[in-house]
Write an enzyme that holds these catalytic residues in place. Structure first.
Site, mmCIF file in Angstrom:
data_model
loop_
_atom_site.group_PDB
_atom_site.id
_atom_site.type_symbol
_atom_site.label_atom_id
_atom_site.label_comp_id
_atom_site.label_asym_id
_atom_site.label_seq_id
_atom_site.Cartn_x
_atom_site.Cartn_y
_atom_site.Cartn_z
ATOM 1 N N PHE A 14 2.055 -3.328 4.059
ATOM 2 C CA PHE A 14 2.319 -4.664 4.332
ATOM 3 C C PHE A 14 4.089 -4.720 4.105
ATOM 4 C CE2 PHE A 14 -1.899 -6.987 3.938
ATOM 5 C CZ PHE A 14 -2.428 -6.474 4.965
ATOM 6 N N LYS A 70 -10.113 7.195 2.853
ATOM 7 C CA LYS A 70 -10.672 5.934 2.344
ATOM 8 C C LYS A 70 -11.815 5.747 2.734
ATOM 9 C CE LYS A 70 -5.690 3.761 2.440
ATOM 10 N NZ LYS A 70 -5.053 5.196 2.814
ATOM 11 N N HIS A 109 -10.023 1.290 0.201
ATOM 12 C CA HIS A 109 -8.535 1.344 0.172
ATOM 13 C C HIS A 109 -7.843 0.840 -1.079
ATOM 14 C CE1 HIS A 109 -4.516 0.987 1.184
ATOM 15 N NE2 HIS A 109 -4.463 0.116 2.455
ATOM 16 N N HIS A 119 -2.782 7.650 6.156
ATOM 17 C CA HIS A 119 -3.118 6.524 5.915
ATOM 18 C C HIS A 119 -4.409 5.831 6.132
ATOM 19 C CE1 HIS A 119 -1.998 2.843 3.557
ATOM 20 N NE2 HIS A 119 -2.070 2.150 4.739
ATOM 21 N N GLU A 161 -0.897 4.933 13.810
ATOM 22 C CA GLU A 161 -0.754 6.421 12.984
ATOM 23 C C GLU A 161 -1.016 7.681 13.844
ATOM 24 O OE1 GLU A 161 -1.471 8.349 8.689
ATOM 25 O OE2 GLU A 161 -2.632 6.620 9.275
ATOM 26 N N CYS A 175 0.884 -1.280 0.117
ATOM 27 C CA CYS A 175 -0.119 -0.024 0.073
ATOM 28 C C CYS A 175 0.830 1.413 0.004
ATOM 29 C CB CYS A 175 -0.943 0.286 1.236
ATOM 30 S SG CYS A 175 -2.004 -1.522 1.184
#
Length: 418
Positions: free
Chosen positions: A405, A341, A346, A309, A320, A169
């Site tokens: 990831f 998002k 996403h 994010h 975050e 991502c």
């Protein structure tokens, strides 16, 4: 190297988006700031046996204008179709005349987190049902994740630096950051940069569902993705692409280009913690944001907005939030932070580029996009998330975060043009 960095500056002069909210800038931005959501029940395949049955799916999209012929469209995976269309749109938006440019100084960095998953699935079914002799000779070129970048260069004759990043991502954030470096280092004057993704497929939804990463609020598609909300239960997959045209500032000024923003900083770090979970204290994210600030030669007080994010996952949003507090200190709670998002889903490898495009549009319009579906405050997520309604606020510097990831972190810092 520092002398080159001090001499050259990089601006954004074109945007192209392909999203469930829209495939033109006006429609996309209008729906985003209106608080609309592009998440719907999945209709691309039978999801009756799936735990997650919703996604930010794109329907009825004509990519033909971006391709030489219908045959070329058929020989291109869905993810690459999105990427080629977004790149085509960015070129049109920029007003650039390719005939007047040196093609050796114009490159493409367009990545994907997963690549041609739809092609792999369909051709595997053919292999099992009909044998290897019936597998398409286009299987490999259609599914490899560098093909969108390659096709954009082929269709527009761009012979400059060309590659595809893959960092889950964080993919398109890395694409943009490395394109920025390429121009700073005088290896190009213009770069198309971004990401594309089309993983709303049986194995795509099945794989993320098996990880318990996806929301299962199937009865409320429009509210399922709720970043930073106490009731969040996972992300909702989106598909699409976003491509930005990066250009050396003097080059852009010489041709009279409209400038959205300047890219001033880029941070790139690793958590070195876990395959899928973020560092609980956000250590890698802290260093990443700090590096972006350092490379921009700005201080935390200079940043007026963060596009987070913010995936709507229980652990990720807390990590975050903790990272933002560490970087911005006491000012963190008064700093506008939003995750878009909830509206776009996403978009995995395309998330970073569409979110930086959002920052560019926010700088231009003086409007900060909202975090939709924020209804239940979480004591561990206690920042100003621009809840539910867009906010008119002029900001001079914005930060955009993307975390993937594998522990990949990217932060990009953009400012209002001089």
């Amino acid at each position: 190297m520092d002398a080159v960095f001090d001499r050259r500056r990089v601006v954004v002069t074109g945007l192209g988006v392909v999203s469930s909210l829209g495939t033109t800038l006006d429609r996309f931005w209008g729906r985003l700031v209106a608080g609309e959501c592009g998440i719907v029940p999945v209709t691309a395949f039978d999801v009756s046996r799936y735990a997650c049955r919703i996604a930010a799916q794109i329907d009825d999209l004509d990519v033909g204008p971006a391709f030489p012929s219908p045959k070329d469209v058929r020989r291109t995976d869905r993810y690459a179709q999105f990427g080629v269309l977004a790149g085509h749109s960015a070129l049109q938006d920029s007003g650039v005349d390719l005939a007047q440019l040196d093609p050796d100084r114009f490159g493409v960095f367009l990545g994907s987190g997963i690549g041609g998953l739809q092609t792999i699935e369909r051709q595997h079914e053919i292999l099992l049902a009909k044998g290897p002799g019936r597998v398409s000779p286009f299987l490999i070129p259609m599914q490899i994740l560098n093909m969108a970048s390659g096709l954009l260069s082929m269709y527009h004759g761009l012979r400059g630096p060309n590659m595809a990043t893959c960092s889950a991502c964080a993919t398109s954030g890395h694409s943009i950051g490395e394109a920025w470096r390429t121009i700073l280092m005088n290896d190009a004057d213009l770069m198309l940069a971004g990401g594309a993704e089309a993983a709303i497929t049986p194995i795509g939804i099945g794989g993320f569902s098996a990880m318990k990463a996806l929301s299962t609020r199937n009865e409320e598609p429009g509210k399922a993705s709720c970043p930073f909300d106490r009731e969040r239960d996972g992300f909702v997959m989106g598909e699409g692409a976003a491509v930005l045209l990066l250009e050396e500032r003097e080059h852009a000024k010489a041709r009279g280009a409209e400038i959205y923003c300047e890219i001033r900083g880029y941070g790139n770090t690793a958590d070195a913690h876990h395959m899928t979970s973020p560092d609980p204290q956000g250590a890698g994210a802290v260093k990443c944001m700090a590096k972006a600030l350092q490379s921009a030669k700005l201080n935390p007080k200079d940043v007026g907005y963060i596009n987070a994010h913010g995936t709507s996952t229980p652990q990720g949003d807390i990590a975050e939030t903790a990272a933002i507090k560490q970087v911005f200190g006491d000012r963190a709670r008064s700093l506008p932070v939003s995750s878009t998002k909830g509206a776009t889903g996403h978009m995995l490898g395309a998330a970073g580029s569409i979110e930086l495009a959002i920052c560019a549009l926010a700088l231009k319009s003086g409007v900060l996009p909202p975090t939709i579906n924020y209804e239940h405050p979480d004591p561990e997520c206690d920042l100003d998330y621009v809840p539910n309604e867009a906010r008119e606020q002029r900001v001079d510097a914005m930060l955009s975060n993307s975390f993937g990831f594998g522990g990949h972190n990217v932060s990009l810092l953009v400012t209002r043009p001089d």
